[in-house]
Design a protein around this motif. Structure first.
Motif, PDB file in Angstrom:
ATOM      1  N   GLN A 103       0.844  -1.192   0.000  1.00  0.00           N
ATOM      2  CA  GLN A 103       0.000   0.000   0.000  1.00  0.00           C
ATOM      3  C   GLN A 103       0.879   1.242   0.000  1.00  0.00           C
ATOM      4  OE1 GLN A 103      -2.888  -0.251   3.124  1.00  0.00           O
ATOM      5  NE2 GLN A 103      -4.230  -1.444   1.823  1.00  0.00           N
ATOM      6  N   LEU A 104       0.461   2.212  -0.768  1.00  0.00           N
ATOM      7  CA  LEU A 104       1.208   3.451  -0.930  1.00  0.00           C
ATOM      8  C   LEU A 104       1.016   4.368   0.271  1.00  0.00           C
ATOM      9  CD1 LEU A 104       2.789   5.160  -3.143  1.00  0.00           C
ATOM     10  CD2 LEU A 104       0.580   6.165  -3.661  1.00  0.00           C
ATOM     11  N   PRO A 105       2.127   4.847   0.880  1.00  0.00           N
ATOM     12  CA  PRO A 105       1.977   5.871   1.925  1.00  0.00           C
ATOM     13  C   PRO A 105       1.588   7.201   1.278  1.00  0.00           C
ATOM     14  CG  PRO A 105       4.294   5.377   1.552  1.00  0.00           C
ATOM     15  CD  PRO A 105       3.503   4.460   0.669  1.00  0.00           C
ATOM     16  N   ARG A 106       1.200   8.158   2.088  1.00  0.00           N
ATOM     17  CA  ARG A 106       0.876   9.487   1.553  1.00  0.00           C
ATOM     18  C   ARG A 106       2.182  10.216   1.235  1.00  0.00           C
ATOM     19  NH1 ARG A 106      -2.998  11.538   6.091  1.00  0.00           N
ATOM     20  NH2 ARG A 106      -2.048   9.836   7.224  1.00  0.00           N
ATOM     21  N   ILE A 107       2.314  10.631  -0.005  1.00  0.00           N
ATOM     22  CA  ILE A 107       3.572  11.214  -0.482  1.00  0.00           C
ATOM     23  C   ILE A 107       3.362  12.675  -0.853  1.00  0.00           C
ATOM     24  CG2 ILE A 107       5.294  11.124  -2.324  1.00  0.00           C
ATOM     25  CD1 ILE A 107       4.866   8.092  -2.367  1.00  0.00           C
ATOM     26  N   HIS A 108       4.269  13.509  -0.344  1.00  0.00           N
ATOM     27  CA  HIS A 108       4.259  14.942  -0.641  1.00  0.00           C
ATOM     28  C   HIS A 108       5.683  15.367  -0.989  1.00  0.00           C
ATOM     29  CE1 HIS A 108       0.251  15.174   1.143  1.00  0.00           C
ATOM     30  NE2 HIS A 108       0.729  14.449   2.139  1.00  0.00           N
ATOM     31  N   PHE A 109       5.801  16.424  -1.771  1.00  0.00           N
ATOM     32  CA  PHE A 109       7.101  16.992  -2.106  1.00  0.00           C
ATOM     33  C   PHE A 109       7.198  18.365  -1.466  1.00  0.00           C
ATOM     34  CE2 PHE A 109       6.380  13.838  -5.309  1.00  0.00           C
ATOM     35  CZ  PHE A 109       7.634  13.277  -5.513  1.00  0.00           C
ATOM     36  N   SER A 110       8.301  18.633  -0.794  1.00  0.00           N
ATOM     37  CA  SER A 110       8.516  19.939  -0.175  1.00  0.00           C
ATOM     38  C   SER A 110      10.011  20.151   0.023  1.00  0.00           C
ATOM     39  CB  SER A 110       7.785  20.034   1.165  1.00  0.00           C
ATOM     40  OG  SER A 110       8.350  19.140   2.094  1.00  0.00           O
ATOM     41  N   LEU A 111      10.378  21.368   0.363  1.00  0.00           N
ATOM     42  CA  LEU A 111      11.780  21.648   0.667  1.00  0.00           C
ATOM     43  C   LEU A 111      12.066  21.129   2.071  1.00  0.00           C
ATOM     44  CD1 LEU A 111      12.108  25.247  -0.812  1.00  0.00           C
ATOM     45  CD2 LEU A 111      12.944  23.103  -1.776  1.00  0.00           C
ATOM     46  N   ILE A 112      13.012  20.236   2.191  1.00  0.00           N
ATOM     47  CA  ILE A 112      13.327  19.612   3.470  1.00  0.00           C
ATOM     48  C   ILE A 112      14.218  20.505   4.315  1.00  0.00           C
ATOM     49  CG2 ILE A 112      14.458  17.621   4.567  1.00  0.00           C
ATOM     50  CD1 ILE A 112      11.726  17.011   3.264  1.00  0.00           C
ATOM     51  N   GLY A 113      15.226  21.073   3.735  1.00  0.00           N
ATOM     52  CA  GLY A 113      16.095  21.989   4.471  1.00  0.00           C
ATOM     53  C   GLY A 113      17.301  21.310   5.090  1.00  0.00           C
ATOM     54  N   LYS A 114      18.288  22.121   5.421  1.00  0.00           N
ATOM     55  CA  LYS A 114      19.557  21.625   5.928  1.00  0.00           C
ATOM     56  C   LYS A 114      19.512  21.200   7.392  1.00  0.00           C
ATOM     57  CE  LYS A 114      22.324  24.102   2.562  1.00  0.00           C
ATOM     58  NZ  LYS A 114      22.320  23.053   1.611  1.00  0.00           N
ATOM     59  N   ASP A 115      18.450  21.530   8.101  1.00  0.00           N
ATOM     60  CA  ASP A 115      18.341  21.136   9.508  1.00  0.00           C
ATOM     61  C   ASP A 115      17.677  19.776   9.690  1.00  0.00           C
ATOM     62  OD1 ASP A 115      19.540  23.472  10.406  1.00  0.00           O
ATOM     63  OD2 ASP A 115      17.628  24.556  10.479  1.00  0.00           O
ATOM     64  N   SER A 116      17.201  19.188   8.611  1.00  0.00           N
ATOM     65  CA  SER A 116      16.524  17.901   8.670  1.00  0.00           C
ATOM     66  C   SER A 116      17.493  16.777   9.016  1.00  0.00           C
ATOM     67  CB  SER A 116      15.874  17.607   7.313  1.00  0.00           C
ATOM     68  OG  SER A 116      15.535  16.245   7.222  1.00  0.00           O
ATOM     69  N   PRO A 117      17.068  15.844   9.872  1.00  0.00           N
ATOM     70  CA  PRO A 117      17.901  14.660  10.134  1.00  0.00           C
ATOM     71  C   PRO A 117      18.171  13.853   8.860  1.00  0.00           C
ATOM     72  CG  PRO A 117      16.068  14.776  11.693  1.00  0.00           C
ATOM     73  CD  PRO A 117      15.856  15.850  10.674  1.00  0.00           C
ATOM     74  N   ALA A 118      17.232  13.855   7.923  1.00  0.00           N
ATOM     75  CA  ALA A 118      17.439  13.150   6.653  1.00  0.00           C
ATOM     76  C   ALA A 118      18.587  13.803   5.873  1.00  0.00           C
ATOM     77  CB  ALA A 118      16.163  13.143   5.819  1.00  0.00           C
ATOM     78  N   HIS A 119      18.637  15.120   5.872  1.00  0.00           N
ATOM     79  CA  HIS A 119      19.720  15.830   5.180  1.00  0.00           C
ATOM     80  C   HIS A 119      21.059  15.525   5.843  1.00  0.00           C
ATOM     81  CE1 HIS A 119      21.958  18.929   3.059  1.00  0.00           C
ATOM     82  NE2 HIS A 119      22.435  19.288   4.230  1.00  0.00           N
ATOM     83  N   HIS A 120      21.095  15.572   7.171  1.00  0.00           N
ATOM     84  CA  HIS A 120      22.338  15.300   7.897  1.00  0.00           C
ATOM     85  C   HIS A 120      22.852  13.887   7.610  1.00  0.00           C
ATOM     86  CE1 HIS A 120      22.551  19.043  10.082  1.00  0.00           C
ATOM     87  NE2 HIS A 120      21.279  18.906  10.445  1.00  0.00           N
ATOM     88  N   LEU A 121      21.953  12.917   7.599  1.00  0.00           N
ATOM     89  CA  LEU A 121      22.348  11.542   7.314  1.00  0.00           C
ATOM     90  C   LEU A 121      22.831  11.397   5.880  1.00  0.00           C
ATOM     91  CD1 LEU A 121      22.651   8.603   8.132  1.00  0.00           C
ATOM     92  CD2 LEU A 121      20.237   8.281   7.564  1.00  0.00           C
ATOM     93  N   ALA A 122      22.081  11.960   4.920  1.00  0.00           N
ATOM     94  CA  ALA A 122      22.455  11.835   3.505  1.00  0.00           C
ATOM     95  C   ALA A 122      23.830  12.443   3.241  1.00  0.00           C
ATOM     96  CB  ALA A 122      21.396  12.491   2.616  1.00  0.00           C
TER      97      ALA A 122
END
Length: 155
Positions: A103-122
Motif C-alpha cells: 500500500q502506498l503511503p501518503r507522499i508529498h514533495f517539499s523543501l526539506i532543508g539543511k536542519d533535517s535529520p534526513a539531510h544530515h544523514l544523507a
C-alpha cells in the motif's frame, strides 16, 4: 508517523555515489555507487522510451526501496530534488507500490532543508563519514522495473 527523505549526490552525476536517506523515528540510508549508476543508465537507455526519464525512475526506485515497508498511514515528505518532475516521480512510485503489492503511503514533495535529520544523514553518508544501511546494485533496480509482476500463490 511523518518521514522526510533527502538525496545527496545527483543521479546524473555518474562519477559520484547517490545517497537517499529517510529520517524521523527511523533513520536509514541507501546508496548506489557511480559505476552502478553508469551500468543502470546504459541499460535503461537501451530498454526504455522516453530515454530521459531514467533519472526520475532511478530516484523513485531508491525512494521505493527505502520506504516499501511503510504503510498507507505514513506520511512521506520528499525533498524537491527535481522541481517540475514530482508528478512523474510520484507516478513511478505509485506503479512500483502497485506492482509490489504494497500500500502506498501518503507522499508529498517539499523543501526539506539543511536542519533535517534526513539531510544530515544523507550528507554524512555521501562524505563517507557514516556507513550506509544498504548498497544497491544496478541489477536490483532493473529487477524492480523489468521483472514480471509478483503473483499470488496457485492452488
Amino acid at each position: 508517523m511523518t518521514y522526510q527523505i533527502d538525496q545527496s549526490g545527483k543521479i546524473e552525476s555518474t562519477s559520484k555515489l547517490t545517497v537517499v536517506a529517510v529520517a524521523n523515528g527511523v533513520i536509514r540510508s541507501i546508496v548506489i555507487k557511480g559505476v552502478e549508476k553508469r551500468r543502470l543508465i546504459t541499460a535503461m537507455k537501451n530498454l526504455d522510451y522516453p530515454k530521459t526519464n531514467y533519472v526520475y525512475k532511478i530516484f523513485a526506485a531508491l525512494i521505493f526501496m527505502i520506504i516499501r515497508k511503510m504503510g498507507k498511514d505514513e506520511i512521506i515528505y520528499i525533498d524537491r530534488e527535481y522541481p517540475g518532475h514530482e508528478s512523474v516521480i510520484k507516478d513511478i512510485l505509485i506503479w512500483l507500490f502497485a506492482k509490489d503489492g504494497h500500500q502506498l503511503p501518503r507522499i508529498h514533495f517539499s523543501l526539506i532543508g539543511k536542519d533535517s535529520p534526513a539531510h544530515h544523514l544523507a550528507i554524512s553518508v555521501f562524505r563517507n563519514e557514516t556507513k550506509p544501511d544498504v548498497i544497491i546494485t544496478a541489477k536490483e533496480v532493473l529487477r524492480l522495473f523489468y521483472a514480471p509482476k509478483k503473483r499470488g500463490r496457485r492452488s
